[in-house]
Design a protein around this motif. Structure first.
Motif, PDB file in Angstrom:
ATOM      1  N   GLU A  86      97.351   3.755-101.763  1.00  0.00           N
ATOM      2  CA  GLU A  86      97.619   2.696-100.791  1.00  0.00           C
ATOM      3  C   GLU A  86      97.300   3.132 -99.364  1.00  0.00           C
ATOM      4  O   GLU A  86      97.011   2.297 -98.509  1.00  0.00           O
ATOM      5  N   SER A  87      97.341   4.421 -99.111  1.00  0.00           N
ATOM      6  CA  SER A  87      97.056   4.942 -97.776  1.00  0.00           C
ATOM      7  C   SER A  87      95.559   5.020 -97.496  1.00  0.00           C
ATOM      8  O   SER A  87      95.158   5.370 -96.391  1.00  0.00           O
ATOM      9  N   GLY A  88      94.743   4.723 -98.506  1.00  0.00           N
ATOM     10  CA  GLY A  88      93.299   4.668 -98.285  1.00  0.00           C
ATOM     11  C   GLY A  88      92.498   5.792 -98.903  1.00  0.00           C
ATOM     12  O   GLY A  88      91.284   5.853 -98.727  1.00  0.00           O
ATOM     13  N   TYR A  89      93.147   6.690 -99.620  1.00  0.00           N
ATOM     14  CA  TYR A  89      92.413   7.781-100.257  1.00  0.00           C
ATOM     15  C   TYR A  89      91.753   7.295-101.541  1.00  0.00           C
ATOM     16  O   TYR A  89      92.319   6.480-102.275  1.00  0.00           O
ATOM     17  N   VAL A  90      90.555   7.793-101.798  1.00  0.00           N
ATOM     18  CA  VAL A  90      89.822   7.491-103.030  1.00  0.00           C
ATOM     19  C   VAL A  90      89.317   8.804-103.616  1.00  0.00           C
ATOM     20  O   VAL A  90      89.109   9.777-102.894  1.00  0.00           O
ATOM     21  N   LEU A  91      89.123   8.806-104.924  1.00  0.00           N
ATOM     22  CA  LEU A  91      88.513   9.972-105.555  1.00  0.00           C
ATOM     23  C   LEU A  91      87.008   9.905-105.315  1.00  0.00           C
ATOM     24  O   LEU A  91      86.368   8.890-105.602  1.00  0.00           O
ATOM     25  N   ALA A  92      86.449  10.978-104.781  1.00  0.00           N
ATOM     26  CA  ALA A  92      85.025  11.011-104.454  1.00  0.00           C
ATOM     27  C   ALA A  92      84.477  12.411-104.705  1.00  0.00           C
ATOM     28  O   ALA A  92      85.225  13.344-104.985  1.00  0.00           O
ATOM     29  N   PHE A  93      83.195  12.552-104.593  1.00  0.00           N
ATOM     30  CA  PHE A  93      82.507  13.844-104.685  1.00  0.00           C
ATOM     31  C   PHE A  93      82.745  14.554-106.014  1.00  0.00           C
ATOM     32  O   PHE A  93      83.031  15.740-106.063  1.00  0.00           O
ATOM     33  N   ARG A  94      82.624  13.801-107.086  1.00  0.00           N
ATOM     34  CA  ARG A  94      82.766  14.383-108.416  1.00  0.00           C
ATOM     35  C   ARG A  94      81.607  15.343-108.657  1.00  0.00           C
ATOM     36  O   ARG A  94      80.467  15.053-108.322  1.00  0.00           O
ATOM     37  N   ASP A  95      81.887  16.497-109.218  1.00  0.00           N
ATOM     38  CA  ASP A  95      80.862  17.475-109.555  1.00  0.00           C
ATOM     39  C   ASP A  95      80.159  17.004-110.824  1.00  0.00           C
ATOM     40  O   ASP A  95      80.746  16.996-111.903  1.00  0.00           O
ATOM     41  N   GLU A  96      78.912  16.599-110.696  1.00  0.00           N
ATOM     42  CA  GLU A  96      78.168  16.048-111.834  1.00  0.00           C
ATOM     43  C   GLU A  96      77.948  17.065-112.941  1.00  0.00           C
ATOM     44  O   GLU A  96      77.697  16.700-114.087  1.00  0.00           O
ATOM     45  N   ASP A  97      78.014  18.348-112.619  1.00  0.00           N
ATOM     46  CA  ASP A  97      77.823  19.390-113.627  1.00  0.00           C
ATOM     47  C   ASP A  97      79.086  19.648-114.443  1.00  0.00           C
ATOM     48  O   ASP A  97      79.057  20.357-115.434  1.00  0.00           O
ATOM     49  N   GLU A  98      80.207  19.112-113.992  1.00  0.00           N
ATOM     50  CA  GLU A  98      81.487  19.270-114.678  1.00  0.00           C
ATOM     51  C   GLU A  98      81.958  17.902-115.157  1.00  0.00           C
ATOM     52  O   GLU A  98      82.491  17.118-114.377  1.00  0.00           O
ATOM     53  N   PRO A  99      81.803  17.576-116.448  1.00  0.00           N
ATOM     54  CA  PRO A  99      82.137  16.234-116.931  1.00  0.00           C
ATOM     55  C   PRO A  99      83.605  15.837-116.747  1.00  0.00           C
ATOM     56  O   PRO A  99      83.911  14.657-116.630  1.00  0.00           O
ATOM     57  N   ASN A 100      84.521  16.787-116.705  1.00  0.00           N
ATOM     58  CA  ASN A 100      85.948  16.468-116.564  1.00  0.00           C
ATOM     59  C   ASN A 100      86.428  16.487-115.120  1.00  0.00           C
ATOM     60  O   ASN A 100      87.617  16.343-114.862  1.00  0.00           O
ATOM     61  N   ASP A 101      85.523  16.689-114.182  1.00  0.00           N
ATOM     62  CA  ASP A 101      85.917  16.759-112.775  1.00  0.00           C
ATOM     63  C   ASP A 101      86.139  15.349-112.231  1.00  0.00           C
ATOM     64  O   ASP A 101      85.209  14.549-112.190  1.00  0.00           O
ATOM     65  N   PRO A 102      87.378  15.021-111.794  1.00  0.00           N
ATOM     66  CA  PRO A 102      87.636  13.680-111.262  1.00  0.00           C
ATOM     67  C   PRO A 102      87.154  13.518-109.814  1.00  0.00           C
ATOM     68  O   PRO A 102      87.080  12.412-109.312  1.00  0.00           O
ATOM     69  N   GLY A 103      86.862  14.615-109.137  1.00  0.00           N
ATOM     70  CA  GLY A 103      86.485  14.568-107.730  1.00  0.00           C
ATOM     71  C   GLY A 103      87.635  15.045-106.861  1.00  0.00           C
ATOM     72  O   GLY A 103      88.597  15.630-107.353  1.00  0.00           O
ATOM     73  N   VAL A 104      87.536  14.810-105.573  1.00  0.00           N
ATOM     74  CA  VAL A 104      88.602  15.174-104.638  1.00  0.00           C
ATOM     75  C   VAL A 104      89.047  13.917-103.908  1.00  0.00           C
ATOM     76  O   VAL A 104      88.291  12.962-103.750  1.00  0.00           O
ATOM     77  N   TRP A 105      90.288  13.915-103.451  1.00  0.00           N
ATOM     78  CA  TRP A 105      90.816  12.780-102.704  1.00  0.00           C
ATOM     79  C   TRP A 105      90.216  12.799-101.314  1.00  0.00           C
ATOM     80  O   TRP A 105      90.272  13.803-100.608  1.00  0.00           O
ATOM     81  N   PHE A 106      89.638  11.691-100.916  1.00  0.00           N
ATOM     82  CA  PHE A 106      88.909  11.562 -99.657  1.00  0.00           C
ATOM     83  C   PHE A 106      89.349  10.281 -98.965  1.00  0.00           C
ATOM     84  O   PHE A 106      89.483   9.232 -99.595  1.00  0.00           O
ATOM     85  N   HIS A 107      89.610  10.358 -97.662  1.00  0.00           N
ATOM     86  CA  HIS A 107      89.961   9.176 -96.877  1.00  0.00           C
ATOM     87  C   HIS A 107      88.779   8.864 -95.957  1.00  0.00           C
ATOM     88  O   HIS A 107      88.533   9.579 -94.985  1.00  0.00           O
ATOM     89  N   PRO A 108      88.025   7.795 -96.267  1.00  0.00           N
ATOM     90  CA  PRO A 108      86.802   7.496 -95.512  1.00  0.00           C
ATOM     91  C   PRO A 108      87.004   7.276 -94.012  1.00  0.00           C
ATOM     92  O   PRO A 108      86.090   7.509 -93.235  1.00  0.00           O
ATOM     93  N   ARG A 109      88.192   6.860 -93.603  1.00  0.00           N
ATOM     94  CA  ARG A 109      88.411   6.606 -92.171  1.00  0.00           C
ATOM     95  C   ARG A 109      89.073   7.772 -91.441  1.00  0.00           C
ATOM     96  O   ARG A 109      89.040   7.823 -90.221  1.00  0.00           O
ATOM     97  N   LYS A 110      89.680   8.695 -92.184  1.00  0.00           N
ATOM     98  CA  LYS A 110      90.372   9.822 -91.545  1.00  0.00           C
ATOM     99  C   LYS A 110      89.583  11.120 -91.680  1.00  0.00           C
ATOM    100  O   LYS A 110      89.452  11.869 -90.719  1.00  0.00           O
ATOM    101  N   ASP A 111      89.108  11.393 -92.877  1.00  0.00           N
ATOM    102  CA  ASP A 111      88.421  12.661 -93.129  1.00  0.00           C
ATOM    103  C   ASP A 111      87.002  12.611 -92.549  1.00  0.00           C
ATOM    104  O   ASP A 111      86.405  11.552 -92.428  1.00  0.00           O
ATOM    105  N   ARG A 112      86.495  13.772 -92.211  1.00  0.00           N
ATOM    106  CA  ARG A 112      85.167  13.869 -91.606  1.00  0.00           C
ATOM    107  C   ARG A 112      84.263  14.719 -92.490  1.00  0.00           C
ATOM    108  O   ARG A 112      84.681  15.743 -93.021  1.00  0.00           O
ATOM    109  N   ILE A 113      83.044  14.278 -92.647  1.00  0.00           N
ATOM    110  CA  ILE A 113      82.064  15.025 -93.438  1.00  0.00           C
ATOM    111  C   ILE A 113      81.126  15.749 -92.484  1.00  0.00           C
ATOM    112  O   ILE A 113      80.529  15.137 -91.607  1.00  0.00           O
TER     113      ILE A 113
END
Length: 127
Positions: A86-113
């Motif tokens: 609800e705070s805006g975090y989404v699972l993103a950046f899943r490692d395509e080489d690891e089939p069970n990797d869900p990704g990391v929690w990322f907030h598109p408006r707060k976190d910086r790439i």
């Protein structure tokens, strides 16, 4: 607060790190609104994600420091995970080489790439 001034607790309970209760009150006994406030205060500050971007058949991105981005709060319980979403975090950046990797929690408006971009022939430059 010293264990001697905590009501309804013994010194040995406090020193052993067991849950401290005050008049039988625990975290789950708090009203939902209070628990949600506590979960929101536990959310991380804005983070910097360092990614490697390279051009091949398409644009690929790979996180460089995945372990620094783990959000334990999202794994505490259903209620905490709901607040994370609800705070805006989404699972993103899943490692395509690891089939069970869900990704990391990322907030598109707060976190910086921050990214390093490599061209199609640059990937093996360091080898």
């Amino acid at each position: 607060m010293p264990a001697s001034v905590l009501p309804n607790t013994s010194r040995s309970q406090h020193e052993q790190g067991s849950a401290v209760t005050i008049s039988g009150l625990t975290f789950v006994d708090l009203p939902l609104e209070i628990r949600e406030i506590i979960w929101r205060f536990a959310l991380p500050e804005p983070r910097v994600l360092n990614v490697l971007v390279w051009v091949s058949a398409g644009l690929k991105m790979q996180l460089l420091n995945r372990s620094d981005l783990k959000m334990t709060l999202a794994h505490v319980c259903f209620e905490a995970r709901r607040i994370v979403k609800e705070s805006g975090y989404v699972l993103a950046f899943r490692d395509e080489d690891e089939p069970n990797d869900p990704g990391v929690w990322f907030h598109p408006r707060k976190d910086r790439i921050e990214r390093t971009i490599w061209g199609p022939g640059d990937w093996n430059m360091g080898a």
